[in-house]
Design an enzyme around this catalytic site. Structure first.
Site, PDB file in Angstrom:
ATOM      1  N   GLY A 137      43.713  44.860  49.580  1.00  0.00           N
ATOM      2  CA  GLY A 137      46.311  45.254  49.856  1.00  0.00           C
ATOM      3  C   GLY A 137      46.099  43.792  48.606  1.00  0.00           C
ATOM      4  N   SER A 138      46.855  43.712  48.505  1.00  0.00           N
ATOM      5  CA  SER A 138      47.528  43.055  47.199  1.00  0.00           C
ATOM      6  C   SER A 138      47.093  41.110  47.185  1.00  0.00           C
ATOM      7  CB  SER A 138      49.191  43.688  46.852  1.00  0.00           C
ATOM      8  OG  SER A 138      49.415  42.888  47.833  1.00  0.00           O
ATOM      9  N   VAL A 139      47.774  40.973  46.252  1.00  0.00           N
ATOM     10  CA  VAL A 139      47.228  39.890  45.747  1.00  0.00           C
ATOM     11  C   VAL A 139      48.588  38.634  47.463  1.00  0.00           C
ATOM     12  CG1 VAL A 139      47.623  37.299  44.643  1.00  0.00           C
ATOM     13  CG2 VAL A 139      46.405  39.710  43.785  1.00  0.00           C
ATOM     14  N   PRO A 140      50.279  38.688  46.840  1.00  0.00           N
ATOM     15  CA  PRO A 140      50.729  38.074  47.469  1.00  0.00           C
ATOM     16  C   PRO A 140      50.202  38.505  49.151  1.00  0.00           C
ATOM     17  CG  PRO A 140      51.942  39.507  46.150  1.00  0.00           C
ATOM     18  CD  PRO A 140      50.385  40.028  45.279  1.00  0.00           C
ATOM     19  N   THR A 141      50.249  39.885  49.432  1.00  0.00           N
ATOM     20  CA  THR A 141      49.737  39.760  51.526  1.00  0.00           C
ATOM     21  C   THR A 141      48.705  38.593  50.985  1.00  0.00           C
ATOM     22  OG1 THR A 141      50.738  41.988  51.032  1.00  0.00           O
ATOM     23  CG2 THR A 141      49.933  41.190  52.740  1.00  0.00           C
TER      24      THR A 141
ATOM     25  N   GLU B 243      40.107  41.829  49.547  1.00  0.00           N
ATOM     26  CA  GLU B 243      39.613  42.657  48.700  1.00  0.00           C
ATOM     27  C   GLU B 243      41.525  43.105  47.783  1.00  0.00           C
ATOM     28  OE1 GLU B 243      36.614  42.617  47.449  1.00  0.00           O
ATOM     29  OE2 GLU B 243      35.963  42.026  48.718  1.00  0.00           O
TER      30      GLU B 243
ATOM     31  N   CYS C 152      42.502  50.414  42.769  1.00  0.00           N
ATOM     32  CA  CYS C 152      41.841  49.751  42.634  1.00  0.00           C
ATOM     33  C   CYS C 152      41.506  48.686  41.959  1.00  0.00           C
ATOM     34  CB  CYS C 152      42.244  48.317  43.589  1.00  0.00           C
ATOM     35  SG  CYS C 152      40.468  49.613  44.036  1.00  0.00           S
TER      36      CYS C 152
ATOM     37  N   SER D 171      33.497  54.029  41.792  1.00  0.00           N
ATOM     38  CA  SER D 171      32.235  53.960  42.664  1.00  0.00           C
ATOM     39  C   SER D 171      31.622  54.037  43.702  1.00  0.00           C
ATOM     40  CB  SER D 171      32.811  51.884  42.891  1.00  0.00           C
ATOM     41  OG  SER D 171      33.662  52.069  44.332  1.00  0.00           O
TER      42      SER D 171
HETATM   43  P1  NAD Z   1      50.129  45.527  50.703  1.00  0.00           P
HETATM   44  O1  NAD Z   1      49.518  43.932  50.034  1.00  0.00           O
HETATM   45  O2  NAD Z   1      51.208  45.704  50.101  1.00  0.00           O
HETATM   46  O3  NAD Z   1      49.571  46.319  51.908  1.00  0.00           O
HETATM   47  C1  NAD Z   1      48.214  46.167  52.311  1.00  0.00           C
HETATM   48  C2  NAD Z   1      48.385  45.233  53.950  1.00  0.00           C
HETATM   49  O4  NAD Z   1      49.348  44.442  54.304  1.00  0.00           O
HETATM   50  C3  NAD Z   1      48.951  47.039  54.399  1.00  0.00           C
HETATM   51  O5  NAD Z   1      48.864  47.333  55.892  1.00  0.00           O
HETATM   52  C4  NAD Z   1      50.461  46.087  54.449  1.00  0.00           C
HETATM   53  O6  NAD Z   1      51.488  46.572  55.617  1.00  0.00           O
HETATM   54  C5  NAD Z   1      49.525  45.012  55.505  1.00  0.00           C
HETATM   55  N1  NAD Z   1      50.709  43.650  54.960  1.00  0.00           N
HETATM   56  C6  NAD Z   1      51.613  43.198  54.406  1.00  0.00           C
HETATM   57  N2  NAD Z   1      52.625  42.264  54.540  1.00  0.00           N
HETATM   58  C7  NAD Z   1      51.656  41.766  55.378  1.00  0.00           C
HETATM   59  C8  NAD Z   1      51.478  40.569  56.141  1.00  0.00           C
HETATM   60  N3  NAD Z   1      52.720  39.653  55.693  1.00  0.00           N
HETATM   61  N4  NAD Z   1      50.985  39.862  57.655  1.00  0.00           N
HETATM   62  C9  NAD Z   1      49.881  41.412  57.038  1.00  0.00           C
HETATM   63  N5  NAD Z   1      49.674  42.218  56.513  1.00  0.00           N
HETATM   64  C10 NAD Z   1      50.919  42.742  55.946  1.00  0.00           C
HETATM   65  O7  NAD Z   1      49.522  46.371  49.849  1.00  0.00           O
HETATM   66  P2  NAD Z   1      49.181  47.963  49.436  1.00  0.00           P
HETATM   67  O8  NAD Z   1      50.014  48.561  48.823  1.00  0.00           O
HETATM   68  O9  NAD Z   1      48.749  48.910  50.553  1.00  0.00           O
HETATM   69  O10 NAD Z   1      47.603  48.081  48.893  1.00  0.00           O
HETATM   70  C11 NAD Z   1      47.271  48.450  46.893  1.00  0.00           C
HETATM   71  C12 NAD Z   1      47.525  46.603  46.795  1.00  0.00           C
HETATM   72  O11 NAD Z   1      45.568  46.842  47.540  1.00  0.00           O
HETATM   73  C13 NAD Z   1      46.927  47.294  45.194  1.00  0.00           C
HETATM   74  O12 NAD Z   1      47.105  45.710  45.271  1.00  0.00           O
HETATM   75  C14 NAD Z   1      45.102  47.723  44.923  1.00  0.00           C
HETATM   76  O13 NAD Z   1      44.689  47.097  43.874  1.00  0.00           O
HETATM   77  C15 NAD Z   1      44.514  46.447  46.040  1.00  0.00           C
HETATM   78  N6  NAD Z   1      43.390  47.879  46.553  1.00  0.00           N
HETATM   79  C16 NAD Z   1      42.015  46.741  46.145  1.00  0.00           C
HETATM   80  C17 NAD Z   1      40.955  47.009  46.655  1.00  0.00           C
HETATM   81  C18 NAD Z   1      39.728  46.624  46.662  1.00  0.00           C
HETATM   82  O14 NAD Z   1      38.746  47.224  46.983  1.00  0.00           O
HETATM   83  N7  NAD Z   1      39.950  45.649  45.918  1.00  0.00           N
HETATM   84  C19 NAD Z   1      40.665  48.610  47.360  1.00  0.00           C
HETATM   85  C20 NAD Z   1      42.220  49.265  47.747  1.00  0.00           C
HETATM   86  C21 NAD Z   1      43.181  48.579  47.186  1.00  0.00           C
END
Ligand code: NAD
Length: 568
Positions: free
Chosen positions: A291-295, A319, A353, A517
């Site tokens: 997911g995202s960096v802040p999370t 990731e 991503c 990929s």
């Molecule tokens: P997100 O960080 O908003 O959410 C990811 C997951 O975390 C969701 O299930 C969300 O509900 C959960 N979440 C949110 N806050 C949380 C907390 N405090 N504690 C635990 N879980 C929490 O990301 P997103 O919008 O779903 O995905 C997009 C991001 O993911 C982009 O930054 C993208 O680049 C990244 N991404 C990376 C890869 C990789 O392999 N590097 C692959 C896919 C997506």
């Protein structure tokens, strides 16, 4: 199952007591699983898969599936009711689901911790068979359910869904079976196996694993939750709200394949409730996050703050985001550049991503590249992915729409930036953002350095004489290092770029786009703020979720405590 060979061979009762070679560690009877990628179906007009998918889409769109929480096999609903809608028509609900409360999350932790001890006793042969069966079900009986749920719920076109929820998902399951089988063949050195036998077994990790998955790849949800489970862990899977329907299908398929209840617990929840509860548990043994960096940073910080409370140091795999580049050398093939960039930047609305979102173009090629990009961009059709002629659907939700449109507003208001294609957005029916191309005079503008995660490509045109200076920007102007591509027909320069960009991307492409990929072909992940680079889809990934135990078994009685040289 124990291969006990316990006859003692008394050669000299005072000196050597040898048993014939054997061990108390179970000997595995492993099958030969093939290493092949799942074929990607074409969905041409008139094909069976085309009509199967359309029928499944119609059927699924008529329904609003109710999705309970599943804890230890029990279906649970709560008072916190949520709906998943179609991104291209946000009035249309396709799934009703429920958030777990912190109490229920704690209940799921207790179930997982208890289940783990039983589950890891199930032999690897059996577990590998179940995973293989699940993959077969995904590839055949349920292929179109997975694709339709991904199209309707996550806004993917038919081909983008097929690549993700069919091919990649099946590949993750099957190739992890293959990679684990290969890893299990490893035997530590035993210099004299008649006297001492060394072995290694892969245990699950004591406690539970939390899998937290993103919206943008159905396959990632399956991999994050089921790969730790394959290795003998019990998992709490928190799917993304906006991928709930496709993820629910994965859960159901795996149960049908034979994954016992309690091994993977399906726990949709408000993100912070989930994160706060799992990181507070002393039994947390790992977090598998994408997911995202802040999370991810928030989870990591919470783990750090709780470090004195854990029974094990939790393993953290994360990731995260990217600011992926296409760097064009003056010798590049223009048509490859144009087609690859359109696909990388705009397929699935730039919500991969790995999507290209910054590009460096030499002045000498700019007029041709610009003409090519704009010509194709103007033809891209946006709309409901059930119309098979569309190239892209809507972005995932209102928050994404707001974030992406704020970057477009910035481009409209800043004198360094010019929108040369697209720039429109409209959320009246669905969350639609036009594929947008922005030219910047400032290569360090936030459009060139921050992850936008939408269909917005920013490019910087450099003077050919400034090639070396421009190359330095690639590595230094963003904190990410996920994917990147160079386009060049000058091999000498390409070799230099490969060195110069060594740490700028975990997945590096030469004369190809930065996305796409394939499991087993280009294992995926990046370092720096893009994550821990554990390479999902590669041979080492599953092993990260095991806790190996080294076993030394000695067949000779120990008769001495001192060493020969000490004696007179
Ligand atoms: P997100 O960080 O908003 O959410 C990811 C997951 O975390 C969701 O299930 C969300 O509900 C959960 N979440 C949110 N806050 C949380 C907390 N405090 N504690 C635990 N879980 C929490 O990301 P997103 O919008 O779903 O995905 C997009 C991001 O993911 C982009 O930054 C993208 O680049 C990244 N991404 C990376 C890869 C990789 O392999 N590097 C692959 C896919 C997506």
């Amino acid at each position: 199952m124990l291969s006990l060979c316990r006859q003692l061979i008394f050669v000299n009762p005072q000196k050597i007591h040898l048993r014939c070679i054997g061990s108390v560690v179970p000997v595995l009877n492993l099958k030969d699983y093939p290493l092949v990628n799942e074929p990607i179906l074409s969905y041409r007009k008139g094909s069976k898969e085309n009509s199967d998918l359309k029928n499944t889409l119609d059927e699924m769109a008529r329904d609003c599936e109710e999705i309970p929480l599943i804890i230890g096999g029990k279906e649970i609903t709560t008072e916190i009711v949520k709906y998943q809608v179609m991104p291209h028509n946000h009035q249309h609900k396709i799934a009703k689901y429920y958030y777990a409360t912190p109490d229920l999350i704690r209940q799921a932790i207790n179930v997982a911790v208890k289940t783990q001890r039983e589950w890891e006793k199930v032999s690897f042969e059996k577990r590998l068979d179940i995973w293989w069966k699940a993959a077969e079900l995904m590839a055949t009986k349920y292929r179109q359910q997975l694709n339709a749920a991904t199209m309707l719920g996550q806004g993917k076109t038919a081909i983008q869904a097929e690549i993700d929820s069919a091919a990649e998902l099946v590949d993750f399951f099957k190739m992890n079976v293959y990679f684990v089988t290969e890893a299990l063949k490893y035997k530590p050195i035993s210099t004299n196996p008649k006297e001492t036998l060394n072995s290694m077994r892969y245990r699950g990790m004591d406690g539970f694993v939390a899998a937290v998955s993103p919206f943008n790849f159905t396959a990632i949800g399956g991999n994050l939750s089921y790969t730790p489970a394959l290795m003998g862990n019990s998992v709490l899977w928190k799917p993304s709200d906006t991928a709930i329907l496709s993820n629910w299908w994965i859960y159901k398929i795996c149960r049908e394949a034979g994954v016992p209840e309690g091994v993977v617990n399906f726990v949709p929840a408000h993100g912070p409730d989930f994160g706060d509860t799992i990181t507070a548990s002393p039994y947390l043994s790992g977090i598998n996050f994408t997911g995202s960096v802040p999370t991810y940073n928030r989870l990591w910080t919470q783990v750090g703050n709780n470090v004195n409370n854990y029974r094990n140091y939790p393993k953290l795999i994360g990731e995260c985001g990217g600011k992926n580049f296409h760097f064009i050398h003056p010798t590049a093939d223009v048509q490859s550049v144009v087609n690859s960039t359109i696909r990388s930047a705009f397929e699935y609305n730039g919500q991969k991503c790995s999507a290209c979102s910054r590009m460096y173009v030499p002045e000498s090629l700019w007029s041709k590249i610009k003409a090519g990009l704009l010509e194709i961009r103007n033809q891209l059709k946006m709309g409901d992915p059930r119309d098979f002629s569309v190239f892209l659907g809507a972005v995932i939700d209102g928050a994404a729409f707001k974030r992406i449109s704020s970057y477009i507003k910035h481009a409209k208001n800043c004198s360094d930036l010019e929108i040369i294609g697209g720039g429109g957005y409209d959320d009246s029916r669905g969350y639609f953002v036009e594929p947008t191309i922005v030219q910047t005079k400032n290569p360090k503008d936030k459009m060139m350095t921050e992850e936008i995660f939408g269909p917005v490509l920013t490019l910087y045109v450099y003077k050919d004489s400034n090639l070396d200076e421009t190359m330095k920007l690639v590595d230094s102007s963003t904190p990410y290092a996920l994917t990147g591509a160079i386009f060049s027909q000058d091999d000498k320069w390409a070799s230099r770029a490969l060195e110069e960009f060594r740490y700028a991307a975990g997945n590096f492409y030469i004369n190809d786009k930065s996305t796409g990929s394939v499991v087993g072909q280009q294992p995926f992940g990046g370092s720096r703020l893009s994550g821990t680079n554990d390479k999902a889809g590669g041979p080492h990934y599953a092993l990260r979720w095991a806790s190996p135990q080294s076993i030394k078994e000695t067949f000779v009685h120990i008769r001495e405590h001192d060493y020969e040289y000490m004696r007179s």
